[in-house]
Design a protein around this motif. Sequence first.
Motif, PDB file in Angstrom:
ATOM      1  N   ARG A 237      48.976  35.660  15.094  1.00  0.00           N
ATOM      2  CA  ARG A 237      48.850  36.747  14.312  1.00  0.00           C
ATOM      3  C   ARG A 237      48.072  37.990  15.240  1.00  0.00           C
ATOM      4  N   GLY A 264      50.722  33.893   9.741  1.00  0.00           N
ATOM      5  CA  GLY A 264      51.488  34.728   8.875  1.00  0.00           C
ATOM      6  C   GLY A 264      52.952  34.380   9.062  1.00  0.00           C
ATOM      7  N   ALA A 267      54.848  36.844  11.710  1.00  0.00           N
ATOM      8  CA  ALA A 267      54.383  36.505  13.265  1.00  0.00           C
ATOM      9  C   ALA A 267      55.164  35.312  13.645  1.00  0.00           C
TER      10      ALA A 267
END
Length: 378
Positions: A237, A264, A267
């Motif tokens: 991240r 995420g 990512a």
Amino acid sequence: MQFKFIPLAIALAFAGSAGAQEIIKIGHVAPVSGPSAHLGKDNENGAKMAIEELNAKGIKIDGKPVKFVLQLEDDGGDPKQGTAVAQKLVDAKVNGVIGHLNSGTSIPASKIYYDAGIPQISPATTQTKYTQQGFNSTFRVVANDAKLGGALGGYAVGKMGATKIAVIDDRTAYGQGVAEEFVKGAKKAQPGVQIVAKEFTTDKATDFNAILTTIRGKNPDLVFFGGMDSVGGPLLRQMKALGIKAKFVSGDGTCTESLPKLAGVAAVTGTVTCAEAGGVTGDEQKAMDDFSARYQKKYNDNVKLYAPYVYDAVMTMAAAMQQANSAQPAKYLPVLQKIKYQGVTGLISFDAKGDIKDGSLTLFNYNDGKKTKQEVIK
């Protein structure tokens, strides 16, 4: 109302029959607290499934009905806690141990089990040292770091075309070990590859700004991380936040369904390649798929990572006991050393050191937040 009286001899016979059931205690250790608790719980679930299925079969050993009982322990991923619970299992006179998850806990605990003559099968420990200590009671059902890290290193330079690599590890036995083997594998495959940075963090860190800023200045085309998803996710991240566009490669510790949630989705998509220390192809895939479906139905959750390997470790140990006609460690250990057991993760048999023979690796990436199988490497 009439009462039927059972003759004393018959009553005693029934009581004797019930009391003849032998209890076989299997210890299981994983971190069900701390940053890797989600993986530890996944392991516990795999062990519970195996024990329930064994007991449902009504197994007899040496002509006597047996009941398998699971003793669950939490090592928190901490070496000191790991040795404490190992001694607890020895004192409880367990017949065998499945665990630990982390190399840093498995390795010191293995000496305690060896001294007590208790077989230990780890479903997740990959650090090469684990089976190189000369302990004949120590086994693993996944490939070791020499294969996992080495293969990833070769893949990074050979298939991914990496020429400038930054390496980060979390200073644990696992993280350091797999990172070292990755570098060896990369240099063996391409002697001219540049290792532009070697940085380290801890397995509890959350802020990576300093090391990532240093790495960004070296402009690598690939970053390798040795550690678990609880650190790898936030690391990814922050890499994205700092504009580091390098590919990200890691071992089985980060290769989980949870990684997109921790890092995420943006990512991990198109960025991450990771390897799981195991893998099946062809006809064996159905057994693995069936296990995953049973797991999902039972726990209303997907397999995180190691549950099928835990399941197979329990089943392999039980099969050795059945073949030896004894649950006594000294009697079934020689059988375990020569076992051939067809598990949901493939054929399980061990070499002279306790490593799984012909251990395979599965490469994964992530598409729209979903862990996606790429290929199996034998």
